[in-house]
Write an enzyme that holds these catalytic residues in place. Structure first.
Site, PDB file in Angstrom:
ATOM      1  N   GLY A  18      -0.904   3.123  -2.829  1.00  0.00           N
ATOM      2  CA  GLY A  18      -0.039   2.093  -2.275  1.00  0.00           C
ATOM      3  C   GLY A  18      -0.861   1.128  -1.438  1.00  0.00           C
ATOM      4  N   CYS A  19      -0.282   0.617  -0.392  1.00  0.00           N
ATOM      5  CA  CYS A  19      -0.950  -0.354   0.482  1.00  0.00           C
ATOM      6  C   CYS A  19      -2.323   0.140   0.924  1.00  0.00           C
ATOM      7  CB  CYS A  19      -0.075  -0.601   1.698  1.00  0.00           C
ATOM      8  SG  CYS A  19      -0.892  -1.506   3.031  1.00  0.00           S
ATOM      9  N   PHE A  20      -3.381  -0.624   0.617  1.00  0.00           N
ATOM     10  CA  PHE A  20      -4.709  -0.136   0.967  1.00  0.00           C
ATOM     11  C   PHE A  20      -4.979  -0.137   2.456  1.00  0.00           C
ATOM     12  CE2 PHE A  20      -6.429  -4.352  -1.127  1.00  0.00           C
ATOM     13  CZ  PHE A  20      -5.789  -5.147  -0.184  1.00  0.00           C
ATOM     14  N   TYR A  32       4.611  -3.080   9.839  1.00  0.00           N
ATOM     15  CA  TYR A  32       4.657  -2.974   8.381  1.00  0.00           C
ATOM     16  C   TYR A  32       4.823  -1.525   7.935  1.00  0.00           C
ATOM     17  CZ  TYR A  32       2.851  -2.063   3.780  1.00  0.00           C
ATOM     18  OH  TYR A  32       2.691  -1.553   2.523  1.00  0.00           O
TER      19      TYR A  32
END
EC number: 1.8.4.11
Length: 204
Positions: A37-39, A177
């Site tokens: 997912g989000c790095f 986030y």
């Protein structure tokens, strides 16, 4: 939740996976590559594991040259982990990876949807591939299903500079986030008391 930026990043440079001979007495290092997912989040999680020397966010798996954040169709967001095998094993990295993602989700991770955010383990050697396949079988037995791809690593392209160490450079935005995307909550729902195994005291 779509991440947006007003600062354009420079084109990423290609990374060769072929290592150079180290001088006698130099520290031995290895690399591992994970898409979770989000790095930003994957980078943060691995940075909190002892024996990890460096993490680099980037793109992997697509066909184009020099992918960027705004043009990386067919690529996944991924993190290259440089580690000291005398201090942390590849098996330990696998354990941390599996227990910090939702490996049952074939459509992305948490609020981030689409191929770019799907999970994968990219082995940089045949030994890693064998270990990763064994760990995949164990996770499938534990959870009943696994949507994570396990394969040999193609070229890894480092992401733009503003993505590197994002959680350190923008701690408030990063936490907003990560919380808003529901990452920690979902991992805990999937894994229970095994969530964030190996980095439980960190957890985002």
């Amino acid at each position: 939740m779509k991440r947006s930026f007003t600062v354009a990043g420079a084109l990423a440079l290609s990374l060769s996976l072929v290592g150079f001979a180290a001088p006698a007495g130099a520290q031995k290092t290895e690399t591992a590559i994970f898409a979770g997912g989000c790095f930003w989040c994957v980078e943060s999680d691995f940075d909190h594991l002892g024996g990890v020397l460096d993490t680099t966010s980037g793109y992997i798996g697509g066909k184009a040259q020099n992918p960027t954040y705004y043009d990386h169709e067919g690529f996944r967001e991924a993190v290259r982990v440089t580690f000291d095998p005398s201090k942390v094993s590849y098996d330990k990295l696998l354990e941390v990876f599996w227990h910090s993602v939702d490996p049952t989700d074939a459509g992305g991770q948490f609020c981030d949807r689409g191929h770019a955010y799907t999970t994968a383990i990219y082995a940089t050697s045949q030994a890693q591939l064998k270990q990763a396949k064994a760990s995949e079988a164990a996770v499938k037995k534990d959870l009943g299903q696994v949507a994570t791809e396990v394969t040999t690593a193609p070229t890894f392209w480092p992401a733009e500079g503003y993505h590197q160490d994002y959680y350190k450079k923008n701690p408030l935005k990063y936490r907003y986030y990560r919380t808003g995307c529901g990452r920690n909550a979902r991992v805990e729902s999937v894994w229970g008391d095994k969530a964030y195994m190996g980095i439980k005291d960190h957890m985002g």
